[in-house]
Design a protein around this motif. Structure first.
Motif, mmCIF file in Angstrom:
data_model
loop_
_atom_site.group_PDB
_atom_site.id
_atom_site.type_symbol
_atom_site.label_atom_id
_atom_site.label_comp_id
_atom_site.label_asym_id
_atom_site.label_seq_id
_atom_site.Cartn_x
_atom_site.Cartn_y
_atom_site.Cartn_z
ATOM 1 N N SER A 98 43.410 32.935 30.053
ATOM 2 C CA SER A 98 41.914 33.099 30.202
ATOM 3 C C SER A 98 41.262 31.886 29.622
ATOM 4 O O SER A 98 41.640 31.646 28.303
ATOM 5 C CB SER A 98 41.331 34.449 30.046
ATOM 6 N N PRO A 99 40.057 31.323 30.193
ATOM 7 C CA PRO A 99 39.305 30.485 29.443
ATOM 8 C C PRO A 99 38.688 31.174 28.215
ATOM 9 O O PRO A 99 38.665 32.344 28.298
ATOM 10 C CB PRO A 99 38.333 29.980 30.244
ATOM 11 N N PRO A 100 38.535 30.312 26.933
ATOM 12 C CA PRO A 100 38.005 30.864 25.785
ATOM 13 C C PRO A 100 36.657 31.404 26.064
ATOM 14 O O PRO A 100 35.826 31.071 26.963
ATOM 15 C CB PRO A 100 37.895 29.905 24.987
ATOM 16 N N ALA A 101 36.242 32.543 25.408
ATOM 17 C CA ALA A 101 34.592 32.909 25.474
ATOM 18 C C ALA A 101 33.730 31.991 25.018
ATOM 19 O O ALA A 101 34.250 31.245 24.285
ATOM 20 C CB ALA A 101 34.629 34.425 24.479
ATOM 21 N N ALA A 102 32.642 32.418 25.720
ATOM 22 C CA ALA A 102 31.494 31.384 25.419
ATOM 23 C C ALA A 102 31.033 31.172 24.105
ATOM 24 O O ALA A 102 30.708 30.100 23.413
ATOM 25 C CB ALA A 102 30.216 31.934 26.370
ATOM 26 N N ASP A 103 30.853 32.531 23.280
ATOM 27 C CA ASP A 103 30.634 32.428 21.857
ATOM 28 C C ASP A 103 31.636 31.659 21.010
ATOM 29 O O ASP A 103 31.155 31.078 20.055
ATOM 30 C CB ASP A 103 30.375 33.852 21.457
ATOM 31 N N ALA A 104 32.957 31.511 21.547
ATOM 32 C CA ALA A 104 34.080 31.139 20.585
ATOM 33 C C ALA A 104 33.855 29.520 20.701
ATOM 34 O O ALA A 104 34.061 28.681 19.813
ATOM 35 C CB ALA A 104 35.092 31.275 20.971
ATOM 36 N N LYS A 105 33.365 28.985 21.870
ATOM 37 C CA LYS A 105 32.893 27.539 21.993
ATOM 38 C C LYS A 105 31.735 27.271 21.204
ATOM 39 O O LYS A 105 31.840 25.948 20.641
ATOM 40 C CB LYS A 105 32.598 27.188 23.306
ATOM 41 N N ALA A 106 30.803 28.026 20.980
ATOM 42 C CA ALA A 106 29.799 27.549 20.190
ATOM 43 C C ALA A 106 29.800 27.566 18.886
ATOM 44 O O ALA A 106 29.104 26.903 17.707
ATOM 45 C CB ALA A 106 28.503 28.631 20.525
ATOM 46 N N ALA A 107 31.040 28.370 18.157
ATOM 47 C CA ALA A 107 31.248 28.523 16.715
ATOM 48 C C ALA A 107 31.856 27.073 16.535
ATOM 49 O O ALA A 107 32.834 26.611 17.010
ATOM 50 C CB ALA A 107 32.134 29.626 16.622
ATOM 51 N N LYS A 108 31.167 26.582 15.408
ATOM 52 C CA LYS A 108 31.754 25.414 14.971
ATOM 53 C C LYS A 108 32.675 25.507 13.502
ATOM 54 O O LYS A 108 31.956 26.441 12.830
ATOM 55 C CB LYS A 108 30.389 24.230 14.650
ATOM 56 N N PRO A 109 33.543 24.932 13.398
ATOM 57 C CA PRO A 109 34.257 25.131 11.963
ATOM 58 C C PRO A 109 33.348 24.636 10.754
ATOM 59 O O PRO A 109 32.435 23.662 10.824
ATOM 60 C CB PRO A 109 35.486 23.845 12.048
ATOM 61 N N LYS A 110 33.504 25.330 9.741
ATOM 62 C CA LYS A 110 32.601 24.756 8.627
ATOM 63 C C LYS A 110 33.016 23.411 8.075
ATOM 64 O O LYS A 110 34.383 23.095 8.231
ATOM 65 C CB LYS A 110 32.982 25.921 7.453
ATOM 66 N N SER A 161 37.790 40.918 34.304
ATOM 67 C CA SER A 161 36.932 39.599 34.495
ATOM 68 C C SER A 161 37.068 38.690 33.170
ATOM 69 O O SER A 161 37.305 39.455 32.072
ATOM 70 C CB SER A 161 35.744 39.826 34.878
ATOM 71 N N SER A 162 37.163 37.398 33.052
ATOM 72 C CA SER A 162 37.150 36.684 32.195
ATOM 73 C C SER A 162 36.112 36.818 30.996
ATOM 74 O O SER A 162 34.830 37.095 31.673
ATOM 75 C CB SER A 162 37.826 35.357 32.122
ATOM 76 N N SER A 163 35.927 36.537 29.899
ATOM 77 C CA SER A 163 34.976 36.967 29.141
ATOM 78 C C SER A 163 33.904 35.730 29.296
ATOM 79 O O SER A 163 32.735 35.877 28.596
ATOM 80 C CB SER A 163 35.234 37.054 27.622
ATOM 81 N N SER A 164 34.310 34.582 29.946
ATOM 82 C CA SER A 164 33.110 33.607 30.240
ATOM 83 C C SER A 164 32.265 33.686 31.244
ATOM 84 O O SER A 164 31.377 33.208 31.300
ATOM 85 C CB SER A 164 33.960 32.253 30.325
ATOM 86 N N SER A 165 32.452 34.792 31.976
ATOM 87 C CA SER A 165 31.519 35.181 33.033
ATOM 88 C C SER A 165 30.467 35.918 32.591
ATOM 89 O O SER A 165 30.456 36.548 31.582
ATOM 90 C CB SER A 165 32.323 35.942 34.103
#
Length: 175
Positions: A98-110, A161-165
């Protein structure tokens, strides 16, 4: 013999050899064009051509375009595995592709840390996993007997459903 006569004979012999080679190549090309190998699209996909006995298993193979063995290989389950194990493997493989979750995309590495490897997902593999589960469920349903098929009117639940929906609207209101 004179030199011009020898040159003409060599040219004629060369033309004959070349003509025979082109004729043989043309015949081979025509034979290749008439032949359709089994691996061509529309060929014997998933053993469909050999599934002609009219049995329920052959009917399911033609319907789902996948053999039961292929479905088991995709889900990595054995013939005698319980339905719960099949479901576990299905859910794991579905989520893994499944595609990654939307909130995982927003998280930026420190700063100062290495970013994690980018998630890889495949809609094609995800659809194969769904089709494999459907094929195994159809076989289990057919094996349980035609009498139970008439009494069961429920359909197969849709894949999770994938978590990106987007989540469904609350209180029945649409935005």
């Amino acid at each position: 013999m004179s030199a011009p006569k020898i040159i003409v004979q060599i040219a004629i012999a060369g033309a004959q050899i070349l003509g025979k080679a082109f004729l043989a190549a043309g015949r081979q090309a025509l034979a290749n064009a008439k032949h359709t190998p089994d691996s061509v699209i529309g060929g014997d996909v998933a053993g469909l051509r050999s599934a002609t006995s009219g049995s329920i298993t052959d009917k399911l193979t033609r319907e789902h375009r996948m053999t039961l063995d292929e479905a088991r290989l995709i889900l990595n389950v054995k013939k005698d595995d319980p339905a719960e194990r099949i479901s576990q493997h299905y859910h794991h493989l579905f989520k893994a592709n499944s595609p990654p979750a939307a909130d995982a995309k927003a998280a930026k590495p420190k700063p100062g840390t290495r970013p994690h490897a980018q998630s890889i997902y495949s809609h094609y593999l995800q659809s194969k996993v769904v089709r494999a589960r459907e094929r195994i469920e159809a076989e289990l349903k057919a094996a349980s007997g035609p009498a139970s098929e008439a009494s069961q009117t429920t359909t197969t639940p849709p894949p999770p459903s994938s978590s990106s929906s987007a989540p469904p609207p609350e209180n029945g209101k649409s935005s």
